[in-house]
Design a protein around this motif. Structure first.
Motif, PDB file in Angstrom:
ATOM      1  N   VAL A 387      76.261  33.169  49.640  1.00 54.59           N
ATOM      2  CA  VAL A 387      74.732  33.658  49.276  1.00 54.59           C
ATOM      3  C   VAL A 387      74.169  34.259  50.759  1.00 54.59           C
ATOM      4  CG1 VAL A 387      72.587  33.328  48.298  1.00 54.59           C
ATOM      5  CG2 VAL A 387      74.474  31.749  47.454  1.00 54.59           C
ATOM      6  N   ASP A 388      74.489  35.488  51.075  1.00 55.81           N
ATOM      7  CA  ASP A 388      74.117  35.860  52.314  1.00 55.81           C
ATOM      8  C   ASP A 388      72.517  36.059  52.416  1.00 55.81           C
ATOM      9  OD1 ASP A 388      74.713  36.655  54.934  1.00 55.81           O
ATOM     10  OD2 ASP A 388      75.625  38.572  54.524  1.00 55.81           O
ATOM     11  N   ASP A 389      71.834  35.723  53.404  1.00 57.78           N
ATOM     12  CA  ASP A 389      70.576  35.947  53.458  1.00 57.78           C
ATOM     13  C   ASP A 389      69.815  35.174  52.385  1.00 57.78           C
ATOM     14  OD1 ASP A 389      70.429  37.473  55.957  1.00 57.78           O
ATOM     15  OD2 ASP A 389      70.617  39.317  54.486  1.00 57.78           O
ATOM     16  N   ILE A 390      70.184  33.861  52.507  1.00 52.49           N
ATOM     17  CA  ILE A 390      69.618  32.890  51.514  1.00 52.49           C
ATOM     18  C   ILE A 390      68.090  32.692  51.481  1.00 52.49           C
ATOM     19  CG2 ILE A 390      70.071  31.108  52.545  1.00 52.49           C
ATOM     20  CD1 ILE A 390      70.790  29.778  49.703  1.00 52.49           C
ATOM     21  N   ASP A 391      67.826  32.958  52.576  1.00 51.16           N
ATOM     22  CA  ASP A 391      66.118  32.651  52.741  1.00 51.16           C
ATOM     23  C   ASP A 391      65.254  33.780  52.111  1.00 51.16           C
ATOM     24  OD1 ASP A 391      65.369  34.943  55.251  1.00 51.16           O
ATOM     25  OD2 ASP A 391      67.496  34.048  55.129  1.00 51.16           O
ATOM     26  N   GLN A 392      65.973  35.150  51.766  1.00 45.83           N
ATOM     27  CA  GLN A 392      65.559  36.050  50.994  1.00 45.83           C
ATOM     28  C   GLN A 392      65.885  35.774  49.504  1.00 45.83           C
ATOM     29  OE1 GLN A 392      65.846  39.961  52.549  1.00 45.83           O
ATOM     30  NE2 GLN A 392      66.371  39.156  54.559  1.00 45.83           N
ATOM     31  N   VAL A 393      66.901  35.608  49.186  1.00 52.78           N
ATOM     32  CA  VAL A 393      67.380  35.452  47.672  1.00 52.78           C
ATOM     33  C   VAL A 393      66.739  34.280  47.215  1.00 52.78           C
ATOM     34  CG1 VAL A 393      69.407  35.320  46.287  1.00 52.78           C
ATOM     35  CG2 VAL A 393      69.554  36.336  48.483  1.00 52.78           C
ATOM     36  N   ALA A 394      66.815  33.204  47.605  1.00 50.39           N
ATOM     37  CA  ALA A 394      65.921  32.086  47.011  1.00 50.39           C
ATOM     38  C   ALA A 394      64.897  31.407  47.435  1.00 50.39           C
ATOM     39  CB  ALA A 394      67.228  30.754  47.102  1.00 50.39           C
ATOM     40  N   GLY A 395      63.901  31.342  46.606  1.00 48.54           N
ATOM     41  CA  GLY A 395      62.552  31.084  47.222  1.00 48.54           C
ATOM     42  C   GLY A 395      62.372  29.718  47.621  1.00 48.54           C
ATOM     43  N   LYS A 396      61.317  29.454  48.673  1.00 46.79           N
ATOM     44  CA  LYS A 396      60.916  28.105  48.979  1.00 46.79           C
ATOM     45  C   LYS A 396      59.922  27.560  47.991  1.00 46.79           C
ATOM     46  CE  LYS A 396      60.167  25.798  53.332  1.00 46.79           C
ATOM     47  NZ  LYS A 396      59.948  25.839  54.699  1.00 46.79           N
ATOM     48  N   ARG A 397      59.923  26.392  47.509  1.00 44.20           N
ATOM     49  CA  ARG A 397      59.100  25.828  46.513  1.00 44.20           C
ATOM     50  C   ARG A 397      57.931  25.628  47.015  1.00 44.20           C
ATOM     51  NH1 ARG A 397      62.291  20.799  44.303  1.00 44.20           N
ATOM     52  NH2 ARG A 397      62.729  20.956  46.511  1.00 44.20           N
ATOM     53  N   GLY A 398      56.687  26.054  46.431  1.00 41.79           N
ATOM     54  CA  GLY A 398      55.484  25.911  46.989  1.00 41.79           C
ATOM     55  C   GLY A 398      54.929  27.172  47.857  1.00 41.79           C
ATOM     56  N   ASP A 399      55.997  28.044  48.170  1.00 46.95           N
ATOM     57  CA  ASP A 399      55.571  29.244  48.957  1.00 46.95           C
ATOM     58  C   ASP A 399      55.162  30.362  48.067  1.00 46.95           C
ATOM     59  OD1 ASP A 399      55.443  31.457  50.769  1.00 46.95           O
ATOM     60  OD2 ASP A 399      57.646  31.336  51.356  1.00 46.95           O
TER      61      ASP A 399
END
Length: 644
Positions: A387-399
């Protein structure tokens, strides 16, 4: 082929008995869509003047009525498939698709017949046909008919995907959600899905490559939709609680679970050799060892000795600044696995979950993530998922900046990586990579059992090596006073890197270390190490029991801190083709004892990464707050000037 003890055989004669009915379904039937909206497509052209314009298929099952009550629409799926591409002569791919569909239909009908016999539905059908069905059993009859329809649809989709998997190429097609799922009875259910498949082929398949992609995509969507229906449907225990196998195809049927063909992927990436990865010593070393660990997987036992004994890395997080070598690390590990699998004759499957997976259609992102997980975890292959650039692919809950699709992907990954139903067989691994790991959801990040700090070249020697590597050989510039690639000698570099973690690197963790060491002295007992862990948790509440598990797993990996000899990968007979117990014994002989130094280093490595993420997250939040304040000050100034 012998059946496993917990599987029953779906007899070949029972399957072939349904070939005529399956062929008739493909030749033609009438169907009036009930749930889906018909697309604006041309009817399938007849292939011979001798074939009627609208051949009909009528069920011969006693007691069932499948006649449409609305205007019928003729479906000739075989003609539709054979006409793809406009070539008058059917090619081998189109012929294979028709044969695969006929075989899948016959298997599904045979499975439906078996289900009806086991559950008593066959007797109820006969009683209904003879007008002697007791009124008090009408509800049971209706529920069993619906259950049979779901069984037949599931097996048809499952068998289609399994049988046509070898025909798949690199082309993918999005067909959308399956809608025409009718569960009144099995024949009507097949009419509905074959009608919709005919529509999709007409709309999306303009050549043979896209034809196969459409059929496989439709089968995957149908499997998932039917599985969800089956979770709440009654009277399915006889199907979900048993297992069958079609011996001729080696096709397993285990409830609604997809049976995936052991097919690897054709990779077009540019592989990298280990000497082309400059710096990143620990990350490179662990990736190289992990590639060899995966090859210890036993396909008969469906388990890896490393996963059983401890020390297997199922998930890992690679983080570092942009340009430090994360992509190169992926290319190196995929290249090693690809080469090892070629030598052993194992199917290798690489998949990447990218930002393209996030879809605006509700539920589609989650489906894409599930398909990614299922493909990589297929126990019939060696799998590597990234999962490359996972900070973009998967969301942070509450964000609030995260989309619904990103939140769906987060939920799927969390369940897959450490959920109640997660089974770590040791045939696959998942790597999550990010330039900004502090933006990854805390719970998802902590599901990464290992941390690979991808910090790129660090020393003077590293920078000389990378310059020489990237310049290539088309020059006459002298090297100078330098031993090329000597600093990349992996054993020495890794030993130095681990030793640096004998003490914390991050300032926040260093303060905790010093306070504990001042009270306790040298951390040389489990009690003292536990005190240190509690002090870290006091400083960072996110340092939970999962963090301790990840640390102990990393320590077990260190106990397996040995190289499986390269010769074992080059000659499969020496190790790869040994039976499971022999491989386990060979690995056990190489295992090292756990030491205090290992535990301390792994605590510091893991905790350093968490403190680093927290510091970066806090700094990012502070910078954002400062920018907001400055904007407000400037806005006030301009407002007052304008007012004056």
């Amino acid at each position: 082929m012998s059946m496993p003890r917990d599987e029953m055989e779906l007899k070949e004669e029972a399957i072939r008995a349904h070939y005529a009915a399956a062929g008739a379904l493909l030749a033609g039937f009438d169907h009036a869509p009930r749930l889906a909206k018909a697309l604006a497509v041309e009817p399938a052209a007849e292939r011979s003047p001798g074939i009627g314009a609208r051949p009909r298929f009528r069920s011969t099952t006693p007691g069932l009525v499948t006649r449409s009550v609305a205007r019928p629409e003729g479906v000739r799926l075989a003609d539709r498939v054979l006409a793809v591409g406009g070539d008058a002569l059917p090619g081998p791919v189109r012929a294979s698709v028709v044969q695969g569909l006929r075989r899948a239909l016959a298997i599904a009908l045979a499975m439906g017949e078996s289900f009806a016999e086991v559950t008593g539905l066959a007797e109820l059908k006969k009683a209904n046909f003879e007008a002697r069905l007791p009124g008090q059993r009408s509800a049971e009859f209706s529920e069993l008919l619906s259950a049979e329809a779901l069984v037949v649809l599931s097996v048809f989709a499952n068998a289609t995907a399994f049988l046509l998997a070898p025909q798949a190429g690199e082309v993918t097609v999005e067909v959308g959600a399956v809608e025409e799922i009718l569960t009144d009875n099995a024949p009507l259910a097949l009419h509905g899905v074959l009608w919709e498949l005919d529509q999709d082929i007409a709309a999306f398949a303009n050549d043979e490559a896209r034809l196969v992609a459409v059929v496989l995509a439709y089968a995957e969507q149908l499997m998932e939709k039917v599985r969800l229906r089956g979770e709440s449907a009654p009277r399915l225990g006889a199907f979900t609680g048993s297992a069958w196998r079609v011996a001729a195809d080696d096709f397993p049927i285990a409830g609604f679970a997809p049976a995936r063909k052991a097919r690897g992927t054709t990779l077009s990436m540019a592989f990298k050799k280990p000497n082309e990865v400059i710096g990143n010593h620990i990350a490179k070393y662990q990736a190289m060892r992990l590639a060899k660990m995966l090859m210890a997987y036993d396909f008969d036992r469906r388990m890896n000795p490393f996963a059983e004994m401890g020390g297997f890395i199922f998930t890992f997080m690679g983080d570092g600044k942009p340009g430090t070598g994360k992509t190169t690390l992926i290319q190196m590990m995929a290249g090693l696995l690809n080469d090892y699998c070629k030598v052993a004759g194992y199917p290798f499957r690489y998949q990447n979950l990218s930002i393209d997976t996030v879809d605006s259609y509700q539920g589609k992102s989650g489906q894409n993530a599930k398909a990614f997980i299922s493909s990589v975890m297929d126990p019939a292959v060696i799998g590597f998922g990234t999962v490359d650039d996972i900070d973009q692919v998967a969301g942070k809950r509450g964000d609030r900046q995260s989309s619904t699709g990103q939140q769906e992907i987060t939920a799927v990954l969390m369940e897959a990586f450490a959920g109640a139903n997660t089974v770590v067989r040791g045939n696959c691994t998942f790597g999550m990579f990010s330039n900004y790991p502090e933006n990854v959801d805390d719970a998802l990040r902590q599901r990464a059992g290992a941390r690979f700090l991808v910090d790129g070249p660090q020393s003077r020697e590293d920078y000389i090596d990378i310059l020489a590597l990237l310049l290539g050989s088309n020059h006459t510039i002298p090297l100078g006073d330098h031993m090329l690639y000597a600093a990349q000698e992996i054993r020495r570099a890794v030993a130095d890197s681990f030793e640096r973690h004998g003490h914390p690197q991050e300032a926040g963790l260093r303060a905790v270390w010093e306070a504990v060491e001042k009270r306790q002295g040298r951390l040389d007992t489990i009690a003292k190490l536990g005190t240190y862990l509690k002090a870290i948790q006091d400083a960072d509440p996110r340092f939970t029991g999962r963090a301790i598990k990840n640390i102990t797993d990393a320590v077990k990996v260190r106990a397996m801190d040995f190289e499986l000899p390269d010769l074992w990968m080059e000659d499969p007979e020496l190790f790869l083709f040994k039976d499971y117990d022999t491989k386990r014994a060979m690995i056990a002989d190489l295992r090292k004892p756990i030491t205090v130094e290992m535990v301390v280093q792994e605590i510091n490595r893991y905790a350093d990464s968490e403190f680093r993420y927290a510091d970066k997250s806090d700094e990012a939040a502070i910078d954002a707050a400062v920018r907001d304040m400055r904007r407000m000050e400037e806005a006030k100034r301009r407002y007052l000037e304008g007012k004056g």
